[in-house]
Write an enzyme that holds these catalytic residues in place. Structure first.
Site, PDB file in Angstrom:
ATOM      1  N   LYS A  52      71.746  40.384   0.112  1.00  0.00           N
ATOM      2  CA  LYS A  52      71.756  41.085   1.404  1.00  0.00           C
ATOM      3  C   LYS A  52      71.156  40.195   2.487  1.00  0.00           C
ATOM      4  O   LYS A  52      71.707  40.077   3.580  1.00  0.00           O
ATOM      5  CB  LYS A  52      70.982  42.408   1.282  1.00  0.00           C
ATOM      6  CG  LYS A  52      71.713  43.450   0.429  1.00  0.00           C
ATOM      7  CD  LYS A  52      70.882  44.701   0.131  1.00  0.00           C
ATOM      8  CE  LYS A  52      71.628  45.610  -0.841  1.00  0.00           C
ATOM      9  NZ  LYS A  52      70.880  46.830  -1.215  1.00  0.00           N
ATOM     10  N   GLN A  96      65.026  49.148  -1.360  1.00  0.00           N
ATOM     11  CA  GLN A  96      65.876  48.928  -2.539  1.00  0.00           C
ATOM     12  C   GLN A  96      65.455  49.855  -3.682  1.00  0.00           C
ATOM     13  O   GLN A  96      64.273  49.990  -3.990  1.00  0.00           O
ATOM     14  CB  GLN A  96      65.775  47.448  -2.970  1.00  0.00           C
ATOM     15  CG  GLN A  96      66.709  47.050  -4.085  1.00  0.00           C
ATOM     16  CD  GLN A  96      68.195  47.094  -3.715  1.00  0.00           C
ATOM     17  OE1 GLN A  96      68.561  46.976  -2.550  1.00  0.00           O
ATOM     18  NE2 GLN A  96      69.051  47.281  -4.692  1.00  0.00           N
ATOM     19  N   ASP A 119      71.396  52.568   4.896  1.00  0.00           N
ATOM     20  CA  ASP A 119      71.890  52.880   3.549  1.00  0.00           C
ATOM     21  C   ASP A 119      72.610  54.229   3.522  1.00  0.00           C
ATOM     22  O   ASP A 119      73.301  54.540   2.547  1.00  0.00           O
ATOM     23  CB  ASP A 119      70.707  52.961   2.564  1.00  0.00           C
ATOM     24  CG  ASP A 119      70.647  51.773   1.621  1.00  0.00           C
ATOM     25  OD1 ASP A 119      71.695  51.136   1.398  1.00  0.00           O
ATOM     26  OD2 ASP A 119      69.546  51.508   1.103  1.00  0.00           O
TER      27      ASP A 119
END
Ligand code: GUN
Length: 293
Positions: A52, A96, A119
């Site tokens: 990412k 995460q 997200d």
């Protein structure tokens, strides 16, 4: 049989994003800025977060990696989230998953400012998605939708089986594919561990999205001739011959299934790179205030 080349498409979309970023910078605007919070030392999470951050650099974004130890307390993690929420130089951020067992994931997700939740995991975004309102769509489903759209794969009126009902893939992609939208209008069946007659459902499906996390779960006898197969699985299986001691395999028995398909995604190089690109698409939207003013 057509291979849906997620890697190539991701590279192309990242180049398109990079052009938009340079145009923003030329107008005197700040570069989009994504922060990623990584807790502990799960090896797969490290790889994902590194990808990412690298992708951000390739598209001209600013990126910040916040690393916290496995022993971080709930309160310390919440404090970091409050700081990221308040930091005007950060457009979007992710925490995460998975998080260590002693951390309450739900509280963490709720603490993220939904306007920075690139997200798309916050109930505000998830709820808006279910209602068909503009929102941050979770990265993996957005990556899949984008790939189907760019490759011109028809979904309208098709029967679609989604295998797996996770909050981050199975459930949202099942909602998105049944929406009244350009990629949507499918008749979706969500197949899960309690489903009866799963094999019959799969054998009749025009489109199968495999997101169950079991290596080679989808075998050729479960796939009809001409089906579209999207493999979301990234499973590590031991392989003494491989340099790292493992190799990555999908949820689909690719070798046997591919010859039957009209379209199929490979692993690696299919959905994975599109997921990272979708996160950049969301971060660009955050930087330009496209969804929330
Ligand atoms: N873990 C596995 N997939 C994801 C994702 O898309 N976002 C976050 N934050 N964690 C993940």
């Amino acid at each position: 049989m057509n291979v849906l080349d997620g890697k190539g498409l991701a590279t192309q979309i990242k180049a398109e994003i990079a052009l938009k970023v340079e145009a923003m910078v030329a107008q005197g605007k700040r570069r989009p800025h994504l922060a990623a919070v990584l807790v502990g030392d799960d090896p797969a999470s490290h790889v994902y977060v590194r990808n990412k951050v690298r992708s951000c650099e390739k598209s001209g974004f600013e990126s910040t990696l916040v690393r916290l130890p496995n022993t971080v307390t709930q309160q310390e993690l919440m404090q970091k989230i409050h700081e990221l929420n308040a930091d005007d130089t950060i457009d979007g951020f992710i925490v995460q998953l998975p998080l260590p067992k002693h951390i309450d994931d739900e509280a963490v997700t709720l603490a993220i400012d939904y306007r920075k939740d690139v997200d798309g995991f916050h109930p505000m975004n998830f709820g808006r998605m279910a209602l068909g309102l503009s929102c941050y769509v979770p990265a993996t489903p957005l990556g899949i939708i984008t790939m189907l759209e760019r490759y011109g794969v028809e979904t309208s009126g098709k029967s679609c089986a989604v295998i797996g009902r996770s909050n981050i893939v199975g459930t949202p992609i099942s909602i998105l594919l049944s929406r009244k939208a350009l990629v949507g209008n499918a008749t979706v069946t969500l197949v899960h561990s309690r489903s009866k007659g799963a094999a019959e459902i799969l054998k009749q499906s025009d489109i199968i999205i495999a997101a169950i996390g079991i290596p080679h779960y989808l075998t050729a006898d479960l796939v009809k001739e001409g089906a579209v197969v999207i493999d979301v699985g990234i499973n590590r299986v031991e392989d003494p011959a491989a340099k790292r001691g493992y190799r990555l395999v999908g949820d689909v028995d690719y070798g046997a299934v591919a010859p039957k398909c009209s379209y199929i995604t490979p692993v690696p190089g299919g959905v994975g790179p599109m997921t990272v690109t979708a996160l950049l698409m969301n971060t660009l939207k955050a930087a330009t205030h496209e969804i929330y003013k």
